[in-house]
Design a protein around this motif. Structure first.
Motif, PDB file in Angstrom:
ATOM      1  N   PRO A  13     -12.824 -58.506 105.698  1.00  0.00           N
ATOM      2  CA  PRO A  13     -13.435 -58.372 107.029  1.00  0.00           C
ATOM      3  C   PRO A  13     -13.657 -59.747 107.665  1.00  0.00           C
ATOM      4  CG  PRO A  13     -15.041 -57.876 105.307  1.00  0.00           C
ATOM      5  CD  PRO A  13     -13.718 -58.069 104.630  1.00  0.00           C
ATOM      6  N   LYS A  16     -16.398 -62.116 106.311  1.00  0.00           N
ATOM      7  CA  LYS A  16     -16.086 -62.861 105.083  1.00  0.00           C
ATOM      8  C   LYS A  16     -15.147 -64.030 105.381  1.00  0.00           C
ATOM      9  CE  LYS A  16     -14.708 -62.466 100.314  1.00  0.00           C
ATOM     10  NZ  LYS A  16     -14.202 -61.636  99.252  1.00  0.00           N
ATOM     11  N   GLN A  65     -17.829 -65.281 114.114  1.00  0.00           N
ATOM     12  CA  GLN A  65     -16.858 -64.321 113.577  1.00  0.00           C
ATOM     13  C   GLN A  65     -15.655 -64.087 114.480  1.00  0.00           C
ATOM     14  OE1 GLN A  65     -18.639 -60.817 111.834  1.00  0.00           O
ATOM     15  NE2 GLN A  65     -20.476 -61.955 111.303  1.00  0.00           N
ATOM     16  N   THR A  89      -9.910 -58.480 114.231  1.00  0.00           N
ATOM     17  CA  THR A  89      -9.832 -57.412 113.240  1.00  0.00           C
ATOM     18  C   THR A  89      -8.485 -56.711 113.374  1.00  0.00           C
ATOM     19  OG1 THR A  89     -12.211 -57.125 113.272  1.00  0.00           O
ATOM     20  CG2 THR A  89     -10.918 -55.270 112.438  1.00  0.00           C
ATOM     21  N   LYS A  92      -8.078 -52.963 108.155  1.00  0.00           N
ATOM     22  CA  LYS A  92      -9.187 -53.334 107.268  1.00  0.00           C
ATOM     23  C   LYS A  92      -9.216 -54.836 107.014  1.00  0.00           C
ATOM     24  CE  LYS A  92      -9.407 -48.930 104.890  1.00  0.00           C
ATOM     25  NZ  LYS A  92      -9.344 -48.229 103.609  1.00  0.00           N
ATOM     26  N   THR A  94      -8.214 -59.068 108.612  1.00  0.00           N
ATOM     27  CA  THR A  94      -8.490 -59.979 109.718  1.00  0.00           C
ATOM     28  C   THR A  94      -7.277 -60.856 109.973  1.00  0.00           C
ATOM     29  OG1 THR A  94     -10.825 -60.048 109.088  1.00  0.00           O
ATOM     30  CG2 THR A  94     -10.033 -61.810 110.532  1.00  0.00           C
ATOM     31  N   THR A 134     -10.653 -59.782  99.581  1.00  0.00           N
ATOM     32  CA  THR A 134     -11.700 -58.984  98.898  1.00  0.00           C
ATOM     33  C   THR A 134     -11.157 -58.373  97.635  1.00  0.00           C
ATOM     34  OG1 THR A 134     -11.118 -57.089 100.322  1.00  0.00           O
ATOM     35  CG2 THR A 134     -13.027 -58.414 100.950  1.00  0.00           C
TER      36      THR A 134
END
Length: 134
Positions: A13, A16, A65, A89, A92, A94, A134
């Motif tokens: 995301p 992160k 962000q 975005t 799911k 970036t 992630t």
């Protein structure tokens, strides 16, 4: 107009990814040791190769962000250049877009210096893609 433009998609995301481009310890993990602080007007340094010395920068713009802009200058680059990183975005993940501009201010016989940075950014962004996942 000469610019370096790189785009990558990171399986994480935006929050992160933002941490990885604004936290000095996390930046050191994918880029180089640094004194970065995400505050407009703050000066920072990035430790580079011995022949390049330090990179000096100043944070110019922050949209949390979404967008980070800072100046980028070293002994090798005799002029101030600008790095703009935008995050969007995408599913799911970036999409990170990096634009390194200001190369036109170099004398014509030094324009090819940007080629070295073009390759360098490619490698560093690949590192970021791995460490921010992630």
């Amino acid at each position: 107009m000469k610019i370096i433009k790189k785009e990558i998609v990171i399986e994480a995301p935006a929050a992160k990814v933002w941490e990885h481009i604004t936290d000095a310890k996390k930046i050191a993990g994918w880029f180089k040791p640094n004194t970065f602080e995400a505050r407009v007007g703050t000066a920072f340094t990035i430790e580079c190769h011995a022949e390049d010395g330090k990179v000096f920068g100043v944070v110019k713009e922050i949209v949390p962000q979404k967008k980070l802009v800072y100046s980028f200058q070293s002994k090798m680059i005799g002029v101030e250049t600008l790095v703009t990183i935008t995050l969007t975005t995408e599913g799911k993940g970036t999409r990170l877009t990096l634009v390194h501009s200001g190369w036109d201010a170099l004398p014509p016989d030094e324009q090819n210096i940007s080629d070295q940075f073009d390759g360098g950014w490619g490698g560093f962004l690949k590192n970021l893609q791995e460490t921010a996942r992630t």
